[in-house]
Motif scaffolding. Structure first.
Motif, PDB file in Angstrom:
ATOM      1  N   ALA A 144       0.820  -1.216   0.000  1.00  0.00           N
ATOM      2  CA  ALA A 144       0.000   0.000   0.000  1.00  0.00           C
ATOM      3  C   ALA A 144       0.851   1.262   0.000  1.00  0.00           C
ATOM      4  O   ALA A 144       0.320   2.370  -0.175  1.00  0.00           O
ATOM      5  CB  ALA A 144      -0.926   0.004   1.208  1.00  0.00           C
ATOM      6  N   LEU A 145       2.152   1.145   0.183  1.00  0.00           N
ATOM      7  CA  LEU A 145       3.035   2.294   0.282  1.00  0.00           C
ATOM      8  C   LEU A 145       3.601   2.684  -1.082  1.00  0.00           C
ATOM      9  O   LEU A 145       3.653   1.857  -2.004  1.00  0.00           O
ATOM     10  CB  LEU A 145       4.191   1.992   1.230  1.00  0.00           C
ATOM     11  CG  LEU A 145       3.950   2.235   2.729  1.00  0.00           C
ATOM     12  CD1 LEU A 145       2.742   1.456   3.246  1.00  0.00           C
ATOM     13  CD2 LEU A 145       5.209   1.903   3.522  1.00  0.00           C
ATOM     14  N   SER A 146       4.025   3.913  -1.185  1.00  0.00           N
ATOM     15  CA  SER A 146       4.687   4.369  -2.398  1.00  0.00           C
ATOM     16  C   SER A 146       6.067   3.721  -2.501  1.00  0.00           C
ATOM     17  O   SER A 146       6.578   3.149  -1.530  1.00  0.00           O
ATOM     18  CB  SER A 146       4.843   5.892  -2.382  1.00  0.00           C
ATOM     19  OG  SER A 146       5.801   6.280  -1.395  1.00  0.00           O
ATOM     20  N   GLY A 147       6.688   3.838  -3.673  1.00  0.00           N
ATOM     21  CA  GLY A 147       8.011   3.262  -3.855  1.00  0.00           C
ATOM     22  C   GLY A 147       9.033   3.831  -2.889  1.00  0.00           C
ATOM     23  O   GLY A 147       9.846   3.097  -2.312  1.00  0.00           O
ATOM     24  N   GLY A 148       8.988   5.148  -2.685  1.00  0.00           N
ATOM     25  CA  GLY A 148       9.929   5.765  -1.755  1.00  0.00           C
ATOM     26  C   GLY A 148       9.722   5.284  -0.336  1.00  0.00           C
ATOM     27  O   GLY A 148      10.688   5.033   0.398  1.00  0.00           O
ATOM     28  N   GLN A 149       8.457   5.145   0.068  1.00  0.00           N
ATOM     29  CA  GLN A 149       8.163   4.651   1.414  1.00  0.00           C
ATOM     30  C   GLN A 149       8.612   3.201   1.563  1.00  0.00           C
ATOM     31  O   GLN A 149       9.164   2.811   2.603  1.00  0.00           O
ATOM     32  CB  GLN A 149       6.675   4.784   1.698  1.00  0.00           C
ATOM     33  CG  GLN A 149       6.208   6.232   1.868  1.00  0.00           C
ATOM     34  CD  GLN A 149       4.700   6.368   1.825  1.00  0.00           C
ATOM     35  OE1 GLN A 149       3.988   5.504   1.289  1.00  0.00           O
ATOM     36  NE2 GLN A 149       4.186   7.454   2.378  1.00  0.00           N
ATOM     37  N   GLN A 150       8.400   2.383   0.526  1.00  0.00           N
ATOM     38  CA  GLN A 150       8.837   0.984   0.588  1.00  0.00           C
ATOM     39  C   GLN A 150      10.360   0.889   0.719  1.00  0.00           C
ATOM     40  O   GLN A 150      10.874   0.041   1.459  1.00  0.00           O
ATOM     41  CB  GLN A 150       8.364   0.227  -0.647  1.00  0.00           C
ATOM     42  CG  GLN A 150       6.861  -0.016  -0.668  1.00  0.00           C
ATOM     43  CD  GLN A 150       6.455  -0.964  -1.780  1.00  0.00           C
ATOM     44  OE1 GLN A 150       6.984  -2.065  -1.903  1.00  0.00           O
ATOM     45  NE2 GLN A 150       5.504  -0.534  -2.601  1.00  0.00           N
ATOM     46  N   GLN A 151      11.070   1.754   0.014  1.00  0.00           N
ATOM     47  CA  GLN A 151      12.521   1.702   0.122  1.00  0.00           C
ATOM     48  C   GLN A 151      12.981   2.108   1.521  1.00  0.00           C
ATOM     49  O   GLN A 151      13.949   1.555   2.054  1.00  0.00           O
ATOM     50  CB  GLN A 151      13.174   2.607  -0.928  1.00  0.00           C
ATOM     51  CG  GLN A 151      14.687   2.460  -1.043  1.00  0.00           C
ATOM     52  CD  GLN A 151      15.128   1.061  -1.414  1.00  0.00           C
ATOM     53  OE1 GLN A 151      15.002   0.111  -0.621  1.00  0.00           O
ATOM     54  NE2 GLN A 151      15.629   0.902  -2.628  1.00  0.00           N
ATOM     55  N   ARG A 152      12.259   3.014   2.162  1.00  0.00           N
ATOM     56  CA  ARG A 152      12.613   3.406   3.523  1.00  0.00           C
ATOM     57  C   ARG A 152      12.271   2.286   4.514  1.00  0.00           C
ATOM     58  O   ARG A 152      12.952   2.109   5.534  1.00  0.00           O
ATOM     59  CB  ARG A 152      11.921   4.710   3.879  1.00  0.00           C
ATOM     60  CG  ARG A 152      12.454   5.859   3.025  1.00  0.00           C
ATOM     61  CD  ARG A 152      11.575   7.077   3.068  1.00  0.00           C
ATOM     62  NE  ARG A 152      11.924   7.911   4.212  1.00  0.00           N
ATOM     63  CZ  ARG A 152      11.213   8.968   4.570  1.00  0.00           C
ATOM     64  NH1 ARG A 152      10.104   9.287   3.903  1.00  0.00           N
ATOM     65  NH2 ARG A 152      11.607   9.711   5.589  1.00  0.00           N
ATOM     66  N   VAL A 153      11.242   1.506   4.222  1.00  0.00           N
ATOM     67  CA  VAL A 153      10.968   0.308   5.019  1.00  0.00           C
ATOM     68  C   VAL A 153      12.124  -0.679   4.873  1.00  0.00           C
ATOM     69  O   VAL A 153      12.567  -1.302   5.845  1.00  0.00           O
ATOM     70  CB  VAL A 153       9.636  -0.346   4.608  1.00  0.00           C
ATOM     71  CG1 VAL A 153       9.444  -1.684   5.334  1.00  0.00           C
ATOM     72  CG2 VAL A 153       8.457   0.580   4.903  1.00  0.00           C
ATOM     73  N   ALA A 154      12.629  -0.811   3.642  1.00  0.00           N
ATOM     74  CA  ALA A 154      13.771  -1.700   3.414  1.00  0.00           C
ATOM     75  C   ALA A 154      15.008  -1.220   4.187  1.00  0.00           C
ATOM     76  O   ALA A 154      15.778  -2.030   4.712  1.00  0.00           O
ATOM     77  CB  ALA A 154      14.071  -1.778   1.921  1.00  0.00           C
TER      78      ALA A 154
END
Length: 264
Positions: A144-154
């Motif tokens: 559900a997150l944007s690409g930038g948010q997903q990368q910050r989760v990573a």
């Protein structure tokens, strides 16, 4: 601290990384640049032991990383966290559980099967997400997150491992400029505030100049430049990317970035 000695990786007759040597004697933020096929990703995968070296050594704090096997190898992969271009999250799993996956190498098989985490780890995962400005997304599915948010989760998952080294393989190549800046700001803070070495394959020269203490340029599997961002001149960029004479000394940084994107 980290000593790379004549590290080589051959795939049949093709040598992807050719006798690469360099030393990191104190925590630093290092950018690796070069055109597609230069060997950047293969180098990082060897450092993390996702790919075995054909020849050479990786020595960290006096220990031969290339010789590690089994549990020792997995422990090294915790100490040397990897961030990928395509995030490598579990899309349908909530964000905080994705971050907690950073502890898998030190958890029992039974705990992993039943998704059981100590309360202390859950609190730490949320604290890390808060540090990166995305704690409010903790209960959401990663997809559900944007690409930038997903990368910050990573990135949060990598920090959860409590690594000594963070490797990032083209961490911003698929992001828009605003999210790319946020991700690079986070990586820089991890280096400065935590005292961790960060080694990142980067998509543009401007990014390497802005964020890195040291830049390593690769061409055809070899290191052809190793210096400071200030030393990364237009002429050096031509050497790294194998540009022809049409790439003049008066080229702007935008021109250089365009050349980089062509070969990314």
């Amino acid at each position: 601290m980290l000593d790379i000695k004549s590290l080589t990786k051959a795939f049949g007759r093709n040598t992807a990384v050719d006798a690469v040597s360099f030393t990191v004697d104190r925590p630093a933020m290092i950018g690796i640049i070069g055109r597609s096929g230069a060997g950047k990703s293969t180098l990082l995968r060897m450092l993390n032991r996702l790919t075995d070296a054909t020849e050479g050594q990786i020595v960290f704090e006096g220990r031969d990383v290339t010789a590690l096997k089994g549990a020792d190898k997995r422990a090294w992969q915790s100490d040397c966290a990897m961030i990928f271009q395509q995030f490598n999250l579990v899309p349908r799993m909530d964000v905080v559980s994705n971050v907690l996956h950073g502890t898998l190498n030190r958890r029992s098989t039974l705990a992993t099967m039943f998704n059981l985490y100590p309360e202390e780890d859950i609190h730490r995962a949320i604290d890390i997400l808060d540090r990166l400005g995305i704690a409010e997304h903790a209960p959401k599915r990663a997809e559900a997150l944007s690409g930038g948010q997903q990368q910050r989760v990573a990135i949060a998952r990598a920090i959860m491992q409590q690594p000594k080294i963070v490797l990032a393989d083209e961490p911003i190549a698929s992001l828009d400029p605003m999210n790319a800046q946020l991700v690079m700001d986070d990586l820089r803070r991890i280096h400065e505030e935590d005292g961790r070495t960060v080694i990142a394959n980067l998509h543009t020269l401007d990014t390497a100049r802005r964020y890195c203490d040291r830049v390593i340029g690769m061409l055809h599997g070899r290191v052809v430049f190793d210096g400071t961002p200030a030393q990364l001149t237009t002429g050096v960029a031509r050497d790294i990317y194998g540009a022809d004479g049409s790439f003049s000394e008066s080229s702007t940084s935008t021109d250089i970035a365009s050349l980089d994107r062509e070969y990314a």
